[in-house]
Structure formats: C-alpha cells, structure tokens
Scaffold this active site. Structure first.
Site, PDB file in Angstrom:
ATOM      1  N   SER A 209      21.875  33.945 -11.529  1.00 42.28           N
ATOM      2  CA  SER A 209      23.849  33.105 -12.199  1.00 42.28           C
ATOM      3  C   SER A 209      23.603  33.317 -13.492  1.00 42.28           C
ATOM      4  CB  SER A 209      24.030  32.066 -11.365  1.00 42.28           C
ATOM      5  OG  SER A 209      24.993  32.169 -11.085  1.00 42.28           O
ATOM      6  N   ASN A 210      25.131  32.842 -13.827  1.00 40.29           N
ATOM      7  CA  ASN A 210      25.042  31.986 -15.353  1.00 40.29           C
ATOM      8  C   ASN A 210      25.803  31.075 -15.976  1.00 40.29           C
ATOM      9  OD1 ASN A 210      28.596  32.971 -15.073  1.00 40.29           O
ATOM     10  ND2 ASN A 210      27.272  34.852 -14.404  1.00 40.29           N
ATOM     11  N   HIS A 211      25.568  30.949 -17.271  1.00 39.36           N
ATOM     12  CA  HIS A 211      26.224  29.461 -17.440  1.00 39.36           C
ATOM     13  C   HIS A 211      27.648  29.885 -17.239  1.00 39.36           C
ATOM     14  CE1 HIS A 211      22.519  28.052 -18.576  1.00 39.36           C
ATOM     15  NE2 HIS A 211      22.633  29.387 -19.307  1.00 39.36           N
ATOM     16  N   SER A 212      27.978  30.083 -17.127  1.00 37.25           N
ATOM     17  CA  SER A 212      30.026  29.929 -16.199  1.00 37.25           C
ATOM     18  C   SER A 212      30.188  28.347 -15.827  1.00 37.25           C
ATOM     19  CB  SER A 212      30.290  31.346 -15.655  1.00 37.25           C
ATOM     20  OG  SER A 212      32.003  30.725 -15.632  1.00 37.25           O
ATOM     21  N   ALA A 277      32.990  35.266 -14.214  1.00 37.19           N
ATOM     22  CA  ALA A 277      31.570  35.969 -14.841  1.00 37.19           C
ATOM     23  C   ALA A 277      30.435  36.705 -14.341  1.00 37.19           C
ATOM     24  CB  ALA A 277      31.013  35.261 -15.853  1.00 37.19           C
TER      25      ALA A 277
END
Ligand code: CTP
Length: 396
Positions: A209-212, A277
């Site tokens: 995943s990502n930091h959004s 994101a």
C-alpha cells in the site's frame, strides 16, 4: 437544529455505548431528543444515562409494569421531525425490512410520519452478508436514509467495514439533513471522487500500500457536499469520516475493486475527481495461505494495475475528468504529461513536501492546469480550503 425533535432509536449493538455522547451533542445544538430502546439495547447503554442526558423518560416496553402506564408509540411517531436509529443492528434492519413489530421501537417505526435515518453497525462479515445487503436495499427503496458504517477496528478484533459512524459525523449529517429539507436547497452536480490508498494483497495477512490518508479526497467530498452537490465517494481504507444525506460512500480495498466501483457509477457522474493514491502494481498471485519465511531473499512478482483515471477519461460521455499528480521533481512537466496522455480536463498538481503538502499533511499547495494548459496556482492552505477552491473552479 434548534427545536428539532429527534426520536432516537437504539438497538442492541456495542456501538450503543457512544449514544450518550450523541444525545449530548444533539441537546447542545438545541434539539429535543427522546430515546426508544429495544430490550437488548439496555445491555449496552444505561437507560438512566440516556434519560438524564435527554431530560426525558426513556421508552423500552409497551407498558411500564411498575406504573401501569402504556407507551403510546403512535404519539411518539407523530411527535418526531426525524427518527434516527443508531446503532441499527442486522437483526433490527431485517425486521424493519419485513415489517416485523415485536418491540416498541419497531412499532414506533411503523407509526412514523417523518423521515427515518439508519446508522448500521455490525461485524464486517455481517455487513457484507447478502441477506443484510438485501434488507438494506429494501429499506432504501422504502425511502430510508442510510449513514453507511465506516471502516476500522471492530469489537470482534477484526478490521473492516461495520463501525457505526462517529457521533460528531452523525450530528453533521443531521444538520445537513435539516438544511437540505428546506425549500431553497437543490442538488446541483453529481461528483464521483476516489480517495485514499489501495491495498494489494500478498496473502491473507499482508498487502502492498502507500501512505495516503484520504484527507484530500474526503475534504473534496465535504466541500462538494457543502456546495450542494451530490457525491459518490469511493474510498480505500482510511481513518476519515464523512456522512451526509447526499453522500454515497463505497469502500474498496484494491485497485481492481476501485475500477469496478468507478465503472458501476461512471454513467451517473457529471464530474470525476480522481484523488486516490492507486498502487500502480499488485502481486501477480495472492497466496491463499500466509507466506512462510524461507530463504534470505524473496522476490515478488508484480503486475500492472488498471489505470482507473485513464479508463474514466477514455469512457467519458459528458463527464469532466480531474486527475491528481503527486510529484517530487520536475513536477509541472510531469503533471502536464499526465493531462495530455490521459486526455484529462484538469490535472491538479500536489507537490509532496513532508508535513506541508501531499500525503498526511493538513495543508496542501495545489497548482491546477486545465485542458488548454492554463495554470492556476493556489496558495498553501488547509486541505478543506484547497478542496473548496477546486470545487469552485469546477463550478465555474
Ligand atoms: N490513478 C488511477 N489509477 C491508477 C493509477 C493512478 O486512477 N492505477 C490516478 C490517480 O488517482 C491520480 C492520477 O491517476 O489521479 C495519477 O496519475 P499516475 O500517472 O498514475 O501517477 P503516478 O501513479 O504517480 O504515476 P508515476 O509513478 O508515473 O508518476
């Protein structure tokens, strides 16, 4: 909310422990509150606390065995400007969908002359169960207003969709509900917004995943709703909360689920704002069981995800399509390339500067290019204000 008469139906779910806070908030806003409980709701919240905070008797049984007084459910139903059932359990929702009437709350519901709002709360598997979805759809067809459950930690220890919306958000929903029931309110545009990160599963317990945080997407949805538009917000897992009568919140996890949700709702939209994101790649295979560690090194094979924004732009009929570009270098050129390559109507450039702009921060510095590549630079401002500015540009 001053003087509004809110009939608060409380059913037997763990989220009922938050209802005293809701009663307090409603009373602070000047509303009158009366509580009707199902018998099992008493296991989760004290009638004494509710009676004290609402300054009204609490109704549970058809007749009070001590005083011999009968509770007039018809009178309660006629008294209310709105009935809010929170938390609404799967059991009560099932009974409401089928016209069952085996307790005072249900008898009151059947006697209502005013709108009714449901804030469901249950475990994630119950929330996804076909029978629950069927019952909810029946109630929606009966003109019921739904405040969808939110995503997060559940009492079972699991994580997923099923949490009752927070009391503050329910109050905001009611405020908007009453203001939208005034004759001047009108729905203007139909805005589809994607928000938050996606999660791409590796195995049953891991994902990429990502930091959004979803802050910007939710701020956009809020700004659009405040301006009177109708919104479908398709959101990856976030800690954000939003509830409004003109909001449909769809929770997704992966990019493929996001694409499906956008495809299912694209024909409805007049505008699409793609702030999610999205993970560009996903594991080529999702292991059915937890991957065990073995060698010192591990290689992941990834495949490209569908580009949701590009799909929307390629399949637009009359929609205005707005993309986001989060960049760290050569920003304006990269953003313009996205505008051209994906055939967008607008690209919103958002420079990642930790703590100031981009993922996780409360402020954003946006530069917006339209199709003709003319450039509008907004000042650094709170995400809520940046979102309002963008919505105003789209309204022009
Ligand atoms: N987007 C999307 N689906 C994807 C990837 C991105 O809808 N699979 C959308 C985002 O919501 C955003 C825009 O596309 O509106 C971002 O464009 P993109 O070119 O994909 O940006 P990056 O993923 O950052 O690309 P790059 O790594 O090439 O900069």
């Amino acid at each position: 909310m001053q003087g509004k008469r809110i009939l608060l139906g409380i059913t037997g779910g763990i989220a009922a422990y938050k209802i005293p806070i809701l009663v307090r908030l409603l009373k602070k806003q000047g509303a009158e509150v009366r509580c009707v409980l199902t018998p099992s709701a008493q296991d989760f919240v004290s009638p004494l606390v509710l009676a004290t905070l609402s300054e009204q008797a609490v109704h549970i049984e058809f007749w009070n065995k001590q005083t011999g007084v009968w509770t007039n459910h018809v009178e309660l139903g006629l008294w209310a400007d709105v009935m809010l059932i929170a938390p609404a359990t799967a059991n009560t929702i099932s009974k409401m969908a089928n016209g069952a009437c085996d307790n005072l709350l249900l008898a009151t519901y059947l006697s209502l002359k005013c709108p009714c709002i449901l804030a469901p709360a249950m475990d994630l598997d119950m929330y996804q169960h076909p029978s629950f979805k069927r019952n909810l759809a029946t109630l929606e067809a009966d003109q019921m207003h739904i405040i969808p459950a939110t995503f997060g930690a559940l009492a079972s220890g699991l994580e997923g969709q099923g949490r009752m919306e927070e009391p503050e958000a329910i109050v905001a929903y009611l405020q908007a509900f009453f203001s939208n029931h005034s004759p001047i309110a009108q729905v203007k545009k139909r805005i589809l917004i994607t928000a938050g990160p996606t999660r791409e599963a590796l195995d049953p317990v891991r994902y990429i995943s990502n930091h959004s945080t979803g802050k910007m997407g939710y701020a956009l949805a809020q700004a659009a709703l405040q301006a009177g538009h109708e919104v479908i917000l398709i959101s990856g897992p976030t800690q954000q909360h939003l509830a409004h009568p003109h909001l449909t919140l769809i929770s997704i996890e992966s990019a493929q689920e996001l694409l499906q949700a956008v495809q299912a709702n694209w024909a409805w939209a007049s505008h699409g704002i793609f702030s999610a994101a999205v993970a560009d790649y996903r594991p080529s295979e999702v292991a059915q069981e937890k991957i065990k560690k073995s060698d010192n090194e591990m290689t992941l094979h990834l495949v490209k995800n569908p580009d949701v924004l590009a799909w929307a732009a390629a399949n637009k009929t009359n929609q205005i399509v707005v993309g986001f570009a989060l960049e760290t270098n050569n920003s304006e050129q990269n953003a313009l390339n996205k505008l051209r390559n994906k055939n967008l109507d607008y690209i919103v450039l958002n420079e990642q500067q930790n703590g100031v702009s981009g993922f996780g921060s409360d402020t954003n510095k946006l530069i917006i290019f339209d199709k003709a590549e003319s450039r509008v630079e907004l000042p650094l401002q709170r995400k809520a204000d940046a979102a309002s500015s963008l919505i105003q540009i789209l309204e022009a």
